[in-house]
Design a protein around this motif. Structure first.
Motif, PDB file in Angstrom:
ATOM      1  N   VAL A 167       0.858  -1.178   0.000  1.00 32.15           N
ATOM      2  CA  VAL A 167       0.000   0.000   0.000  1.00 32.15           C
ATOM      3  C   VAL A 167       0.897   1.233   0.000  1.00 32.15           C
ATOM      4  N   VAL A 168       0.658   2.134  -0.947  1.00 30.29           N
ATOM      5  CA  VAL A 168       1.412   3.385  -1.017  1.00 30.29           C
ATOM      6  C   VAL A 168       0.488   4.499  -0.545  1.00 30.29           C
ATOM      7  N   GLN A 169       0.834   5.075   0.613  1.00 27.21           N
ATOM      8  CA  GLN A 169       0.049   6.175   1.168  1.00 27.21           C
ATOM      9  C   GLN A 169       0.735   7.490   0.819  1.00 27.21           C
ATOM     10  N   PRO A 170      -0.054   8.500   0.447  1.00 30.80           N
ATOM     11  CA  PRO A 170       0.542   9.769   0.029  1.00 30.80           C
ATOM     12  C   PRO A 170       1.187  10.509   1.195  1.00 30.80           C
ATOM     13  N   SER A 171       2.093  11.398   0.852  1.00 34.26           N
ATOM     14  CA  SER A 171       2.644  12.324   1.834  1.00 34.26           C
ATOM     15  C   SER A 171       1.542  13.313   2.186  1.00 34.26           C
ATOM     16  N   SER A 172       1.767  14.150   3.174  1.00 38.92           N
ATOM     17  CA  SER A 172       0.761  15.160   3.519  1.00 38.92           C
ATOM     18  C   SER A 172       0.540  16.109   2.344  1.00 38.92           C
ATOM     19  N   THR A 173       1.591  16.438   1.621  1.00 35.16           N
ATOM     20  CA  THR A 173       1.462  17.297   0.439  1.00 35.16           C
ATOM     21  C   THR A 173       0.670  16.583  -0.651  1.00 35.16           C
ATOM     22  N   GLY A 174       0.953  15.306  -0.850  1.00 33.58           N
ATOM     23  CA  GLY A 174       0.224  14.517  -1.839  1.00 33.58           C
ATOM     24  C   GLY A 174      -1.241  14.385  -1.489  1.00 33.58           C
ATOM     25  N   ARG A 175      -1.532  14.199  -0.208  1.00 34.13           N
ATOM     26  CA  ARG A 175      -2.933  14.091   0.233  1.00 34.13           C
ATOM     27  C   ARG A 175      -3.649  15.425   0.002  1.00 34.13           C
ATOM     28  N   ALA A 176      -2.981  16.538   0.303  1.00 36.18           N
ATOM     29  CA  ALA A 176      -3.583  17.857   0.081  1.00 36.18           C
ATOM     30  C   ALA A 176      -3.866  18.091  -1.407  1.00 36.18           C
ATOM     31  N   ALA A 177      -3.080  17.449  -2.262  1.00 33.65           N
ATOM     32  CA  ALA A 177      -3.264  17.581  -3.711  1.00 33.65           C
ATOM     33  C   ALA A 177      -4.278  16.568  -4.252  1.00 33.65           C
ATOM     34  N   GLY A 178      -4.911  15.808  -3.360  1.00 35.51           N
ATOM     35  CA  GLY A 178      -5.938  14.863  -3.787  1.00 35.51           C
ATOM     36  C   GLY A 178      -5.506  13.411  -3.819  1.00 35.51           C
ATOM     37  N   GLY A 179      -4.265  13.120  -3.459  1.00 32.25           N
ATOM     38  CA  GLY A 179      -3.780  11.744  -3.464  1.00 32.25           C
ATOM     39  C   GLY A 179      -4.421  10.912  -2.370  1.00 32.25           C
ATOM     40  N   ARG A 180      -4.681   9.682  -2.665  1.00 30.65           N
ATOM     41  CA  ARG A 180      -5.249   8.733  -1.704  1.00 30.65           C
ATOM     42  C   ARG A 180      -4.405   7.469  -1.723  1.00 30.65           C
ATOM     43  N   PRO A 181      -4.484   6.658  -0.673  1.00 37.33           N
ATOM     44  CA  PRO A 181      -3.701   5.422  -0.657  1.00 37.33           C
ATOM     45  C   PRO A 181      -4.006   4.542  -1.864  1.00 37.33           C
ATOM     46  N   VAL A 182      -2.968   3.934  -2.391  1.00 39.74           N
ATOM     47  CA  VAL A 182      -3.093   3.043  -3.546  1.00 39.74           C
ATOM     48  C   VAL A 182      -2.696   1.643  -3.096  1.00 39.74           C
ATOM     49  N   TRP A 183      -3.613   0.695  -3.272  1.00 40.03           N
ATOM     50  CA  TRP A 183      -3.389  -0.695  -2.912  1.00 40.03           C
ATOM     51  C   TRP A 183      -2.924  -1.447  -4.152  1.00 40.03           C
ATOM     52  N   LEU A 184      -1.820  -2.151  -4.014  1.00 44.62           N
ATOM     53  CA  LEU A 184      -1.249  -2.923  -5.122  1.00 44.62           C
ATOM     54  C   LEU A 184      -1.129  -4.378  -4.692  1.00 44.62           C
ATOM     55  N   GLY A 185      -1.637  -5.282  -5.516  1.00 44.59           N
ATOM     56  CA  GLY A 185      -1.579  -6.704  -5.200  1.00 44.59           C
ATOM     57  C   GLY A 185      -0.829  -7.477  -6.261  1.00 44.59           C
ATOM     58  N   LEU A 186      -0.443  -8.685  -5.893  1.00 43.52           N
ATOM     59  CA  LEU A 186       0.319  -9.576  -6.768  1.00 43.52           C
ATOM     60  C   LEU A 186       1.651  -8.945  -7.178  1.00 43.52           C
TER      61      LEU A 186
END
Length: 132
Positions: free
Chosen positions: A68-87
């Motif tokens: 799971v890649v969670q955004p930085s605080s700056t990334g979250r402020a820019a609209g980024g959300r956690p991205v779940w990657l499988g396999l």
């Protein structure tokens, strides 16, 4: 006089990469993968760009190995959300994740197109446990 950032503030300004190593991820149930090497590579490639943490189980076992890649605080402020990657069982996918996170991660940089093949949405219960 220069002030050093507090550890919590410093961590918030970086992405967090959460690597599952529970009952299925990181075990012989997913053969042919250097599980320890995957974590070592992420830590070496990301250095100060992100916090890499290993957790016991993200409860998405059917998609082992999960990251799971969670955004930085700056990334979250820019609209980024956690991205779940499988396999994520290929060294090239691990390298693509590291490159994306170094470039800024969710909200700040577009992921390589190939990561679309790995992305999934976990259940709300599972998502809430990791993202809160």
């Amino acid at each position: 006089m220069s002030r050093r950032k507090a550890p919590a503030a410093q961590a918030a300004s970086r992405c967090t990469v959460t690597v599952c190593r529970g009952c299925c991820c990181g075990t012989a149930k997913v053969p042919g993968v250097d599980h320890a090497g995957q974590v070592t590579t992420l830590r070496a490639e990301l250095g100060a760009a992100a916090q890499v943490r290993v957790v016991n189980c993200l409860d998405a076992c059917e998609r082992a190995n999960v990251i799971v890649v969670q955004p930085s605080s700056t990334g979250r402020a820019a609209g980024g959300r956690p991205v779940w990657l499988g396999l994520v069982n290929d060294p090239d996918a691990t390298a693509d994740i590291a490159t994306w996170v170094r470039d800024g991660g969710p909200g700040l940089a577009e992921p390589p197109d190939i990561l679309d093949l790995y992305e999934f949405s976990p259940s709300r219960r599972v998502r809430r446990a990791v993202e809160d």
